[in-house]
Design an enzyme around this catalytic site. Structure first.
Site, mmCIF file in Angstrom:
data_model
loop_
_atom_site.group_PDB
_atom_site.id
_atom_site.type_symbol
_atom_site.label_atom_id
_atom_site.label_comp_id
_atom_site.label_asym_id
_atom_site.label_seq_id
_atom_site.Cartn_x
_atom_site.Cartn_y
_atom_site.Cartn_z
ATOM 1 N N ASP A 19 0.856 -1.183 0.000
ATOM 2 C CA ASP A 19 0.000 0.000 0.000
ATOM 3 C C ASP A 19 0.893 1.233 0.000
ATOM 4 O O ASP A 19 2.017 1.201 0.522
ATOM 5 C CB ASP A 19 -0.910 0.012 1.228
ATOM 6 C CG ASP A 19 -1.860 1.205 1.223
ATOM 7 O OD1 ASP A 19 -2.742 1.252 0.349
ATOM 8 O OD2 ASP A 19 -1.714 2.086 2.084
ATOM 9 N N GLU A 21 0.863 5.581 0.729
ATOM 10 C CA GLU A 21 0.195 6.818 1.133
ATOM 11 C C GLU A 21 0.840 7.937 0.321
ATOM 12 O O GLU A 21 2.059 7.918 0.077
ATOM 13 C CB GLU A 21 0.353 7.072 2.632
ATOM 14 C CG GLU A 21 -0.305 6.009 3.512
ATOM 15 C CD GLU A 21 -1.800 5.886 3.296
ATOM 16 O OE1 GLU A 21 -2.440 6.926 3.017
ATOM 17 O OE2 GLU A 21 -2.330 4.767 3.386
ATOM 18 N N ASP A 62 -5.520 18.496 4.506
ATOM 19 C CA ASP A 62 -6.618 17.539 4.410
ATOM 20 C C ASP A 62 -6.104 16.115 4.236
ATOM 21 O O ASP A 62 -6.760 15.154 4.659
ATOM 22 C CB ASP A 62 -7.565 17.908 3.263
ATOM 23 C CG ASP A 62 -6.856 18.000 1.921
ATOM 24 O OD1 ASP A 62 -5.676 18.370 1.898
ATOM 25 O OD2 ASP A 62 -7.495 17.694 0.897
ATOM 26 N N ASN A 67 -4.375 10.388 6.825
ATOM 27 C CA ASN A 67 -3.363 9.364 7.116
ATOM 28 C C ASN A 67 -2.518 9.671 8.351
ATOM 29 O O ASN A 67 -1.683 8.856 8.745
ATOM 30 C CB ASN A 67 -2.455 9.134 5.900
ATOM 31 C CG ASN A 67 -1.774 10.401 5.410
ATOM 32 O OD1 ASN A 67 -1.418 11.279 6.194
ATOM 33 N ND2 ASN A 67 -1.579 10.498 4.100
ATOM 34 N N HIS A 160 -5.442 3.717 6.789
ATOM 35 C CA HIS A 160 -4.781 4.753 5.988
ATOM 36 C C HIS A 160 -3.322 4.970 6.389
ATOM 37 O O HIS A 160 -2.761 6.038 6.147
ATOM 38 C CB HIS A 160 -5.549 6.071 6.043
ATOM 39 C CG HIS A 160 -6.949 5.955 5.528
ATOM 40 N ND1 HIS A 160 -7.237 5.653 4.216
ATOM 41 C CD2 HIS A 160 -8.147 6.072 6.151
ATOM 42 C CE1 HIS A 160 -8.546 5.606 4.052
ATOM 43 N NE2 HIS A 160 -9.120 5.847 5.202
ATOM 44 N N ASP A 165 -2.425 -1.192 6.264
ATOM 45 C CA ASP A 165 -3.302 -1.458 5.124
ATOM 46 C C ASP A 165 -2.768 -2.611 4.283
ATOM 47 O O ASP A 165 -3.549 -3.411 3.748
ATOM 48 C CB ASP A 165 -3.450 -0.209 4.256
ATOM 49 C CG ASP A 165 -4.437 0.799 4.834
ATOM 50 O OD1 ASP A 165 -5.082 0.474 5.859
ATOM 51 O OD2 ASP A 165 -4.561 1.900 4.276
#
EC number: 2.7.7.7
Length: 215
Positions: A19, A21, A62, A67, A160, A165
């Site tokens: 995963d 971010e 945001d 995360n 997140h 994840d």
């Protein structure tokens, strides 16, 4: 089924659930700030990989709210080009597994391009699409990773965040493999076919070439 080949080879190859971010949603504009991955086979977990990445830009507020990764956390962390060789070695010879895989693969290929490296050549399983095939009829939002985890009793420690994840993605994948085997029987015999044997060999030889520059 779109992933019949997975059920045919899963007892013979290793997989890497991963995963990312990122600073945003556009691979052509945004950057990866974290990669988490876990390599496993039918016997269990083989190895883990996790790193924060300095993106050469500020993280939008945001995004940090989602995360919980802040600019301060990335100070003195390596840039993607500094970890790409380690990550490439980690995933070598495995099938990649990710939830909504196109997103993560597009970001990885964008980062690889910035590092003047070849794009990913690995087989990739999208657990989002796989879940739709194995468990049809769920509501659209029920195919989100955290919602599927809740439905199948998988523990989510840090939604997140890439490492957790990736683990949840692995557990979802193995849950679907087990469900398919229970419903349809194991596909071990299929692995003896010339087509599947060739596929297994291709998977085991797959790698991202980090020694050859694109330009």
């Amino acid at each position: 089924m779109i992933y019949d080949w997975v059920f045919a080879v899963h007892e013979h190859v290793a997989f890497t659930a991963f995963d990312t971010e990122t600073t945003g949603l556009k691979a052509e504009e945004d950057r990866i700030i974290e990669i988490g991955a876990v390599t496993f086979d039918r016997k269990g977990i083989i190895a883990r990989f996790s790193t924060l990445i300095f993106p050469d830009r500020a993280i939008p507020p945001d995004v940090s709210k989602i995360n919980h990764i802040t600019d301060d956390m990335l100070v003195n962390k390596p840039r993607f080009c500094e970890i790409v060789s380690d990550f490439s070695r980690f995933i070598k010879g495995t099938v990649l597994v990710a939830h909504n895989a196109n997103f993560d693969v597009e970001f990885l290929n964008a980062e690889l391009s910035l590092c003047k490296k070849q794009p990913l050549s690995h087989k990739v399983v999208d657990t989002y699409a796989m879940a739709q095939a194995v468990f049809p009829g769920l509501g659209r939002h029920q195919y989100r990773l955290q919602n599927l985890a809740l439905q199948f009793g998988l523990t989510v420690h840090a939604a997140h965040r890439a490492e957790d994840d990736a683990r949840v993605c692995m557990e979802l994948f193995t849950t679907m493999i087990a469900h398919h085997a229970k419903q349809n029987g194991h596909c071990v015999n299929h692995a003896q076919s010339p087509t599947i044997k060739k596929l297994i060999q291709e998977i085991q030889a797959s790698s991202t070439d980090c020694s050859q520059e694109l330009f």
